[in-house]
Design a protein around this motif. Sequence first.
Motif, short mmCIF file in Angstrom:
data_model
loop_
_atom_site.label_atom_id
_atom_site.label_comp_id
_atom_site.label_asym_id
_atom_site.label_seq_id
_atom_site.Cartn_x
_atom_site.Cartn_y
_atom_site.Cartn_z
N LYS A 176 0.84 -1.19 0.00
CA LYS A 176 0.00 0.00 0.00
C LYS A 176 0.88 1.24 0.00
N GLU B 39 1.89 4.70 1.06
CA GLU B 39 1.65 5.58 2.20
C GLU B 39 2.68 6.69 2.22
N SER C 110 -0.16 10.36 -0.26
CA SER C 110 -1.15 9.28 -0.31
C SER C 110 -2.55 9.77 0.01
#
Length: 100
Positions: A89, A91, A95
């Motif tokens: 993901k 980040e 983000s």
Amino acid sequence: MFLIPANSKNGKLIFSVFTKFDLILVSSGLAVSILSILIFGPSNLQGLIFCLLPGLICTALVVPIPNYHNVFTVFKDLIEFFYQRRNYKWEGWCSKDEFK
């Protein structure tokens, strides 16, 4: 930023090299080797090598290597790398930005 000395964990290790798990692993491997020699009583070199194999493997797993604790740690890290989730993901600093 703090600089941590390279040997900061040596105080937590037994003989400044081994953890409790390492010593249990080596001692169990050596115990299995000794018991197999006593039980089977190998009469040739192949039988002796087969009886010594558990102790040799367990000893090889706890040999210290640079940049890792020991060989067992390298295998554990490789298994975690290959069997963990591969989609990461994002980040980063942007983000939370929404694209319209």
